[in-house]
Design a protein around this motif. Sequence first.
Motif, PDB file in Angstrom:
ATOM      1  N   ILE A   1      22.064  44.518  15.522  1.00  0.00           N
ATOM      2  CA  ILE A   1      21.445  43.182  16.141  1.00  0.00           C
ATOM      3  C   ILE A   1      22.386  42.455  16.579  1.00  0.00           C
ATOM      4  O   ILE A   1      23.466  41.840  16.199  1.00  0.00           O
ATOM      5  N   GLY A   2      22.188  42.175  18.018  1.00  0.00           N
ATOM      6  CA  GLY A   2      23.199  41.675  18.864  1.00  0.00           C
ATOM      7  C   GLY A   2      24.213  42.478  18.703  1.00  0.00           C
ATOM      8  O   GLY A   2      24.262  43.774  18.769  1.00  0.00           O
ATOM      9  N   ARG A   3      25.469  41.690  18.241  1.00  0.00           N
ATOM     10  CA  ARG A   3      26.781  42.479  18.276  1.00  0.00           C
ATOM     11  C   ARG A   3      26.927  43.128  16.903  1.00  0.00           C
ATOM     12  O   ARG A   3      28.159  43.787  16.684  1.00  0.00           O
ATOM     13  N   ARG A   4      26.269  42.753  16.196  1.00  0.00           N
ATOM     14  CA  ARG A   4      26.518  42.904  14.505  1.00  0.00           C
ATOM     15  C   ARG A   4      25.862  44.338  14.118  1.00  0.00           C
ATOM     16  O   ARG A   4      24.721  44.623  14.776  1.00  0.00           O
ATOM     17  N   ARG A   5      26.533  45.108  13.475  1.00  0.00           N
ATOM     18  CA  ARG A   5      25.959  46.328  12.857  1.00  0.00           C
ATOM     19  C   ARG A   5      25.387  46.209  11.219  1.00  0.00           C
ATOM     20  O   ARG A   5      26.172  45.676  10.667  1.00  0.00           O
ATOM     21  N   PHE A   6      24.285  46.723  11.058  1.00  0.00           N
ATOM     22  CA  PHE A   6      23.850  46.506   9.507  1.00  0.00           C
ATOM     23  C   PHE A   6      23.359  48.217   9.110  1.00  0.00           C
ATOM     24  O   PHE A   6      23.267  48.906  10.056  1.00  0.00           O
ATOM     25  N   VAL A   7      23.462  48.250   7.848  1.00  0.00           N
ATOM     26  CA  VAL A   7      22.798  49.558   7.311  1.00  0.00           C
ATOM     27  C   VAL A   7      21.614  48.930   6.285  1.00  0.00           C
ATOM     28  O   VAL A   7      21.701  48.002   5.477  1.00  0.00           O
ATOM     29  N   ALA A   8      20.473  49.679   6.541  1.00  0.00           N
ATOM     30  CA  ALA A   8      19.307  49.339   5.791  1.00  0.00           C
ATOM     31  C   ALA A   8      19.486  49.863   4.482  1.00  0.00           C
ATOM     32  O   ALA A   8      19.981  50.657   4.151  1.00  0.00           O
ATOM     33  N   HIS A   9      18.512  48.999   3.441  1.00  0.00           N
ATOM     34  CA  HIS A   9      18.692  49.253   2.216  1.00  0.00           C
ATOM     35  C   HIS A   9      18.140  50.787   1.769  1.00  0.00           C
ATOM     36  O   HIS A   9      18.910  51.392   1.278  1.00  0.00           O
ATOM     37  N   GLY A  10      17.075  51.094   2.465  1.00  0.00           N
ATOM     38  CA  GLY A  10      16.668  52.305   2.602  1.00  0.00           C
ATOM     39  C   GLY A  10      17.719  53.654   2.840  1.00  0.00           C
ATOM     40  O   GLY A  10      17.748  54.819   2.294  1.00  0.00           O
ATOM     41  N   SER A  11      18.531  53.242   3.950  1.00  0.00           N
ATOM     42  CA  SER A  11      19.501  54.063   4.460  1.00  0.00           C
ATOM     43  C   SER A  11      20.583  54.389   3.472  1.00  0.00           C
ATOM     44  O   SER A  11      21.063  55.497   3.154  1.00  0.00           O
ATOM     45  N   ILE A  12      20.821  53.449   2.640  1.00  0.00           N
ATOM     46  CA  ILE A  12      22.120  53.488   1.621  1.00  0.00           C
ATOM     47  C   ILE A  12      21.148  54.414   0.337  1.00  0.00           C
ATOM     48  O   ILE A  12      22.012  55.319  -0.073  1.00  0.00           O
ATOM     49  N   ILE A  13      20.119  54.227   0.023  1.00  0.00           N
ATOM     50  CA  ILE A  13      19.588  55.001  -0.912  1.00  0.00           C
ATOM     51  C   ILE A  13      19.158  56.437  -0.515  1.00  0.00           C
ATOM     52  O   ILE A  13      19.710  57.413  -1.348  1.00  0.00           O
ATOM     53  N   GLU A  14      18.813  56.423   0.896  1.00  0.00           N
ATOM     54  CA  GLU A  14      18.855  57.807   1.438  1.00  0.00           C
ATOM     55  C   GLU A  14      20.208  58.575   1.200  1.00  0.00           C
ATOM     56  O   GLU A  14      20.317  59.646   0.897  1.00  0.00           O
TER      57      GLU A  14
ATOM     58  N   SER B   1      25.528  44.037   5.697  1.00  0.00           N
ATOM     59  CA  SER B   1      26.389  44.093   6.691  1.00  0.00           C
ATOM     60  C   SER B   1      27.381  45.161   6.222  1.00  0.00           C
ATOM     61  O   SER B   1      27.423  45.823   5.219  1.00  0.00           O
ATOM     62  N   ILE B   2      28.061  45.526   7.040  1.00  0.00           N
ATOM     63  CA  ILE B   2      29.242  46.596   7.030  1.00  0.00           C
ATOM     64  C   ILE B   2      29.971  46.464   5.793  1.00  0.00           C
ATOM     65  O   ILE B   2      30.123  47.085   4.786  1.00  0.00           O
ATOM     66  N   GLN B   3      30.343  45.116   5.521  1.00  0.00           N
ATOM     67  CA  GLN B   3      31.374  44.668   4.408  1.00  0.00           C
ATOM     68  C   GLN B   3      30.422  44.785   3.117  1.00  0.00           C
ATOM     69  O   GLN B   3      31.072  45.425   2.010  1.00  0.00           O
ATOM     70  N   ASP B   4      29.058  44.531   3.269  1.00  0.00           N
ATOM     71  CA  ASP B   4      28.379  44.787   2.091  1.00  0.00           C
ATOM     72  C   ASP B   4      28.008  46.182   1.733  1.00  0.00           C
ATOM     73  O   ASP B   4      27.795  46.506   0.457  1.00  0.00           O
ATOM     74  N   ALA B   5      27.932  47.050   2.685  1.00  0.00           N
ATOM     75  CA  ALA B   5      27.774  48.337   2.550  1.00  0.00           C
ATOM     76  C   ALA B   5      29.000  49.096   1.806  1.00  0.00           C
ATOM     77  O   ALA B   5      28.933  50.059   1.131  1.00  0.00           O
TER      78      ALA B   5
ATOM     79  N   MET C   1      28.674  56.733   9.476  1.00  0.00           N
ATOM     80  CA  MET C   1      27.525  56.502  10.484  1.00  0.00           C
ATOM     81  C   MET C   1      27.856  57.103  11.832  1.00  0.00           C
ATOM     82  O   MET C   1      26.952  57.541  12.474  1.00  0.00           O
ATOM     83  N   ALA C   2      29.053  57.593  12.300  1.00  0.00           N
ATOM     84  CA  ALA C   2      29.384  58.400  13.224  1.00  0.00           C
ATOM     85  C   ALA C   2      28.846  59.777  13.273  1.00  0.00           C
ATOM     86  O   ALA C   2      28.163  60.479  14.300  1.00  0.00           O
ATOM     87  N   SER C   3      29.102  60.310  12.136  1.00  0.00           N
ATOM     88  CA  SER C   3      28.345  61.671  12.000  1.00  0.00           C
ATOM     89  C   SER C   3      27.093  61.557  11.820  1.00  0.00           C
ATOM     90  O   SER C   3      26.261  62.705  11.615  1.00  0.00           O
ATOM     91  N   GLY C   4      26.179  60.646  11.547  1.00  0.00           N
ATOM     92  CA  GLY C   4      24.927  60.608  11.396  1.00  0.00           C
ATOM     93  C   GLY C   4      24.272  60.519  10.012  1.00  0.00           C
ATOM     94  O   GLY C   4      23.134  60.567   9.678  1.00  0.00           O
TER      95      GLY C   4
END
Length: 93
Positions: free
Chosen positions: A58-71, A29-33, A48-51
Amino acid sequence: MTFQKIVNKVSPVLQLISVDTMNEKLSYSIQDAIEALGVSRQKIYNEMASGRLKSFRIGRRRFVAHGSIIEYINDRVREAAEKEKEAAASMEA
């Protein structure tokens, strides 16, 4: 064929998910990120806005993938190393 060989063929992003990390969360979740990266909520949304930090909904919630954090972390480390290299080169000149 081993799991790692299959992952290597599928996608570079999936290479970040190995047998060792399968017990980890796959998305945050955003808070976890925020907690994982140690940055502010505003910084997460700016990245996130800058890419620079990829996210998904997923629905109304936004998530960051584990791989995206590592990347994201790897990209920032690479940028810092390049800046240090440039600074060292300019000092030699």
